[in-house]
Design an enzyme around this catalytic site. Structure first.
Site, mmCIF file in Angstrom:
data_model
loop_
_atom_site.group_PDB
_atom_site.id
_atom_site.type_symbol
_atom_site.label_atom_id
_atom_site.label_comp_id
_atom_site.label_asym_id
_atom_site.label_seq_id
_atom_site.Cartn_x
_atom_site.Cartn_y
_atom_site.Cartn_z
ATOM 1 N N ILE A 82 0.843 -1.205 0.000
ATOM 2 C CA ILE A 82 0.000 0.000 0.000
ATOM 3 C C ILE A 82 0.877 1.252 0.000
ATOM 4 O O ILE A 82 1.777 1.401 0.828
ATOM 5 C CB ILE A 82 -0.930 0.015 1.230
ATOM 6 C CG1 ILE A 82 -1.844 -1.214 1.211
ATOM 7 C CG2 ILE A 82 -1.756 1.304 1.274
ATOM 8 C CD1 ILE A 82 -2.769 -1.317 0.004
ATOM 9 N N LYS A 83 0.583 2.118 -0.958
ATOM 10 C CA LYS A 83 1.352 3.362 -1.062
ATOM 11 C C LYS A 83 0.506 4.496 -0.494
ATOM 12 O O LYS A 83 -0.672 4.645 -0.871
ATOM 13 C CB LYS A 83 1.670 3.605 -2.533
ATOM 14 C CG LYS A 83 2.882 4.460 -2.821
ATOM 15 C CD LYS A 83 3.148 4.412 -4.320
ATOM 16 C CE LYS A 83 4.321 5.244 -4.740
ATOM 17 N NZ LYS A 83 4.403 5.350 -6.216
#
Ligand code: G3P
Length: 218
Positions: A82-83
């Site tokens: 997850i960015k």
């Protein structure tokens, strides 16, 4: 050192994955928009192509909403990373995800202090944007060197330095010399790393001489 591909072009990623050089992929909302593809379908396709982390960026700006989006993205494949953006909400979401054992890539990093905060929040990766710093006359690679030294000063910080916004082979060379853990490269930059005119010239000469010898190996 790990090589990630910075792209949402699945054909280009596939082509590079076949070289055995690709340890992961990073995408961002701009790259996804440019691809014209459905985001979740695209992430699923890329996750099938590479074993390593595939960064998929949330677009919510408030931490609870980021975590909701993260759940959707994490359901796509085990290698989704997850960015999140480097904001207080992003860091709050990072801590929550890290506590659940999820990989987080904290993006849009432009200072050493931001990198320190991301590491304290438990990020798996910090993404300093070297090209965008160079664009405004700042020292992109200087930031990588600073973060390397800071993280090395505190071995309990396990965040990996993922050099992003890489524009040239020189960024790559400097990243490797400094000891960055990962660089994420646009496909054309990754391909250009192999180029040297003396390699081409030398190969042409070897092949020409070999042909003159009249021999064949197989
Ligand atoms: O994925 C983030 C980063 O690599 C963006 O690069 O070239 O848009 O500054 P760039």
């Amino acid at each position: 050192m790990k090589f990630f591909v910075d792209s949402a072009d699945s054909e280009a990623i596939q082509e590079l994955a076949a070289t055995g050089m690709v340890d992961g992929v990073t995408t961002n909302p701009s790259l996804v928009a440019k691809s014209g593809r459905d985001f979740k379908e695209l992430v699923a396709e890329i996750c099938d192509m590479v074993d390593g982390p595939v960064s998929a960026e949330v677009t919510a700006i408030e931490s609870e909403a980021m975590l909701k989006e993260a759940d959707e993205l994490l359901a796509i494949a085990d290698n989704v990373c997850i960015k999140v953006p480097l904001t207080w909400d992003g860091l709050k979401a990072t801590r929550a995800l890290a506590d659940k054992g999820k990989m987080v890539n904290v993006t849009l990093c432009f200072s050493a202090n931001q990198a320190l905060l991301a590491a304290k929040a438990g990020a798996a990766f910090i993404s300093p944007f070297v090209g965008r710093l160079d664009d405004i006359g700042a020292d992109g690679m200087g930031l990588i060197a600073d973060i390397r030294q800071i993280y090395d000063n505190y071995p309990e910080l396990e965040t990996e330095i993922l050099v992003a916004s890489v524009r040239s082979p020189e960024h790559m060379r400097a990243s490797a010399l400094i000891g960055a853990d990962v660089a994420t490269l646009p496909p054309d930059v990754l391909k250009s790393l192999i180029s040297h005119p003396l390699t081409d010239k030398g190969l042409d000469a070897f092949l020409a001489d070999w042909q003159k010898s009249g021999q064949s190996i197989a």
